[in-house]
Write a protein that holds these residues in place. Sequence first.
Motif, mmCIF file in Angstrom:
data_model
loop_
_atom_site.group_PDB
_atom_site.id
_atom_site.type_symbol
_atom_site.label_atom_id
_atom_site.label_comp_id
_atom_site.label_asym_id
_atom_site.label_seq_id
_atom_site.Cartn_x
_atom_site.Cartn_y
_atom_site.Cartn_z
ATOM 1 N N GLU A 200 19.380 0.586 -21.977
ATOM 2 C CA GLU A 200 18.062 0.954 -22.461
ATOM 3 C C GLU A 200 17.229 -0.309 -22.676
ATOM 4 O O GLU A 200 17.774 -1.410 -22.808
ATOM 5 C CB GLU A 200 18.166 1.753 -23.758
ATOM 6 C CG GLU A 200 18.976 3.035 -23.652
ATOM 7 C CD GLU A 200 18.416 4.028 -22.664
ATOM 8 O OE1 GLU A 200 17.210 3.927 -22.346
ATOM 9 O OE2 GLU A 200 19.170 4.907 -22.192
ATOM 10 N N GLN A 235 9.829 8.228 -32.904
ATOM 11 C CA GLN A 235 9.860 8.912 -31.612
ATOM 12 C C GLN A 235 8.499 8.769 -30.919
ATOM 13 O O GLN A 235 7.457 8.873 -31.560
ATOM 14 C CB GLN A 235 10.190 10.402 -31.802
ATOM 15 C CG GLN A 235 10.267 11.174 -30.494
ATOM 16 C CD GLN A 235 10.544 12.651 -30.712
ATOM 17 O OE1 GLN A 235 10.825 13.060 -31.822
ATOM 18 N NE2 GLN A 235 10.463 13.424 -29.649
ATOM 19 N N TYR A 248 11.434 9.062 -26.227
ATOM 20 C CA TYR A 248 12.293 7.936 -26.587
ATOM 21 C C TYR A 248 12.253 7.751 -28.101
ATOM 22 O O TYR A 248 11.327 8.199 -28.800
ATOM 23 C CB TYR A 248 11.812 6.652 -25.898
ATOM 24 C CG TYR A 248 12.635 6.250 -24.691
ATOM 25 C CD1 TYR A 248 13.595 5.257 -24.795
ATOM 26 C CD2 TYR A 248 12.449 6.887 -23.467
ATOM 27 C CE1 TYR A 248 14.347 4.898 -23.690
ATOM 28 C CE2 TYR A 248 13.195 6.531 -22.363
ATOM 29 C CZ TYR A 248 14.153 5.533 -22.479
ATOM 30 O OH TYR A 248 14.905 5.171 -21.399
ATOM 31 N N LEU A 265 14.968 0.346 -27.656
ATOM 32 C CA LEU A 265 14.563 1.706 -27.325
ATOM 33 C C LEU A 265 15.799 2.515 -26.939
ATOM 34 O O LEU A 265 16.700 1.992 -26.253
ATOM 35 C CB LEU A 265 13.564 1.718 -26.169
ATOM 36 C CG LEU A 265 12.082 1.478 -26.531
ATOM 37 C CD1 LEU A 265 11.876 0.078 -27.112
ATOM 38 C CD2 LEU A 265 11.200 1.701 -25.308
ATOM 39 N N GLU A 266 15.852 3.761 -27.372
ATOM 40 C CA GLU A 266 16.998 4.639 -27.086
ATOM 41 C C GLU A 266 16.458 5.999 -26.677
ATOM 42 O O GLU A 266 15.476 6.505 -27.231
ATOM 43 C CB GLU A 266 17.886 4.778 -28.325
ATOM 44 C CG GLU A 266 19.169 5.533 -28.089
ATOM 45 C CD GLU A 266 20.160 4.751 -27.236
ATOM 46 O OE1 GLU A 266 20.913 5.393 -26.483
ATOM 47 O OE2 GLU A 266 20.167 3.499 -27.320
ATOM 48 N N ARG A 267 17.067 6.596 -25.688
ATOM 49 C CA ARG A 267 16.637 7.903 -25.208
ATOM 50 C C ARG A 267 16.772 8.958 -26.321
ATOM 51 O O ARG A 267 17.678 8.898 -27.150
ATOM 52 C CB ARG A 267 17.474 8.344 -24.009
ATOM 53 C CG ARG A 267 17.088 7.659 -22.712
ATOM 54 C CD ARG A 267 17.960 8.176 -21.580
ATOM 55 N NE ARG A 267 17.570 7.591 -20.310
ATOM 56 C CZ ARG A 267 16.672 8.123 -19.489
ATOM 57 N NH1 ARG A 267 16.075 9.250 -19.817
ATOM 58 N NH2 ARG A 267 16.372 7.548 -18.343
#
Length: 583
Positions: A200, A235, A248, A265-267
Motif C-alpha cells: 500500500e 476514510q 481507503y 494508506l490501507e485499503r
Amino acid sequence: MQFFRRALVSLSHSFRAQVFALITSAAIVVATILAIGLPLIEDRALKEVEHEINQVFALQKEAINGLFDKYRLLTGIVAREPDVAFLFTAQNVGIGQIRTQQLLNKLAGLSGAANIQLADPDGKVFAQFQSEQFAPPTIAEELQQAAMEGRLGRTTLRSSDDQIAYAFSSRVQRLGETLGTVTVYVDLQTLGTAWALINEPVFVTKTDGSLVVGNQLAGVLQPDMIQTYPEELTQFPLYRGSGRPIPYLARSVYLPLYDWHLNVLERFDPVANARNQFQVIVILAGVVLGGVLFLLIQRWHIIRLRYEQEREVARELERRVVARTQELKREYDERIQAEEALRQAQLDLTQSAKLASIGQMSAALSHEYNQPIAAIRAYADNARAFLARDRSEKADENLERITKMTDRMAQLSKTLKSFARKPGTKLRDVEIGPLMQEAITLVDPHAKAKKVELDFTLPLENIKVEGGSLRLSQVLVNLLSNAIDAAANTEKNMVFLGVDYSEKEVVLRVEDSGAGVSEEDRRSIFDPFVSQKDVSEGLGLGLSIAYNIVHDFGGDIDVGASTLGGAAFYVNLPRHKAETTKE
C-alpha cells in the motif's frame, strides 16, 4: 384483552397467518441484528486495520532511525578524525588535495553516503566525494550555522534536478580552532526502495504537506492525494484513472526529529468484506431459521390434524382402559387371595410333612419309648427286692438308673413336641450346633431301627445363620431321614452329618452310603411329588419343601456324590453377621 385472545386463537389455527407472522418476525429480527451488529463488526475490523497500520509505523520508524543514525554518527566521526583536520590545513597543497580525495572516496564508499563535502568557515566547499549529485558550491545556511555553533546540523534538501536528500553537518576543530565543516548527504530514494515491498502507499511529507519520499505506489497517486493526513484513522476515496474511486483508510504519525510526517494508506476492503460477510451470514441464518420454523409450523399443523383425529380414538380407548383396569383390579384381588391361600396351603403342607415324618418314625419312636419303660419296670422290681433285703445301696443304683431313663424319655418328648410345633415366619439368629444336635436326637431312633450308624461332627465355634430354627430343623430331619432310608441294608449302613463354614457362608453336609442319585434324577429331585422311594413310603414332597425353605432364607441346596458311596446333600446358608438386627 378479548381481542388479543381471539387473535391468538385465530393465529394458532390459521396456517397462512402463521407463515405471514413468521416472515414478518424473521425480517424484524434480521434487521435488528444488522442494525446492532454492523457497527460492532465495522469497529472491530477498523481496529484490526489500525493495528496493521501501527505495525507499519513501528517498523518504518525503526527503519528511518536506523538508516539516519549511521550517517549521523559518521558525520561526527569524520569531523573528529585528525587526518581530516590535517586536510583542512593542507588544502592548497597538491599532496593534500590528493589525500583529501582519497579519504572522501574511502568514507563514502564504506558508508554508502550520496556525497561528503568539506567547507571552510564561510561555507565554501573546497573538497567533496563527487560533484554530480547533491554537490552545492556552498553549504546550506542552516547546516553551516548549526555546525559552526557546535551543534549537529540536519535538514532536508532538494536539489535543482528535483532530487531530495537529508544532510548532516558538523564542525572540524584543531587545537580549539574551528577549521570548517563536514557535511554528509543521504539519498532519500533509498527509503523509497526499502518500501517497495509494501503493498500500500507509504510516503513522508513535510509540515507543509509537500512530498519528501515515498514508495512506488505513492508515486502514482494523484497530486491532491499527497498530503499530510490526520493522526486519527480517516476514510477517504482514492481516485485512480477514470474508474470508480477506491475507499481507503489513512493515518499519519509525526517524526519530530526530522520534522516529517510518515503517512500510511490501507485499503478499506477488510472492513467492507467483514461488513458484507456479516450481512450475508445474518441473512442466510435468517433464511435457514425461517425455513426450519416453516417446516416446524407445517409439521405442527399436520400433527394437530392427526391429534384431532386421534383424540376421539383416545377417548374410546380411555373408556376401554377404565373398564379393563377395573377388570384387572378384580383379577389382582383374586390373585392376592389365591397367593394367600397358596401360602397357607404351603404352611399346612409343611406341617403335614413334619407330622408325616413323625408318623414314619413312629415305629422307631415306639421302640425307643417301650425299651426304657421295660427297663424302668425291671429296675423298679429290683429296687423293691433290694429294699426288702435291706440292701439300700443296690436299691439306690436301680432308682438312679430309672431317673436317667425318665430324663432321656423327657428329652425325646420335648424335642419331638418342638419339632411338631408350627413354625413362625420371622427370621432370627439360629445357632448351628444345637440345631444339629436336635436333628440327631429326632432321627436317632429311626437310625437305630434301620440299623444305620449315624455319625456327625459339630462345629468348634459358635456359628450362626439367619432363619427359623423349626424350619431349618425340619430340613435337616428330612435330609437325615432320607439318608437313613437310603443307607439301610447297604454294605456300610452309614450316614454322616457335617458342617463347613467360612466368613460368608455355612454349608451343612448330609451324606449316606446308599445307591446315590443319578445325573438325570438330579435335575428334578427337588420338584414336588418326585421320589425314589416306593409309593407307600412317601409323597415326594420332603425335598421340595426343604428346597423352598432354604431359598426363603437366602440360601441354596444342591445334591452330589458322597465319599461314602451314596448321595451328598449340601445346604448353603449365608452366615449371620454381628451387625444383623435380631428379632
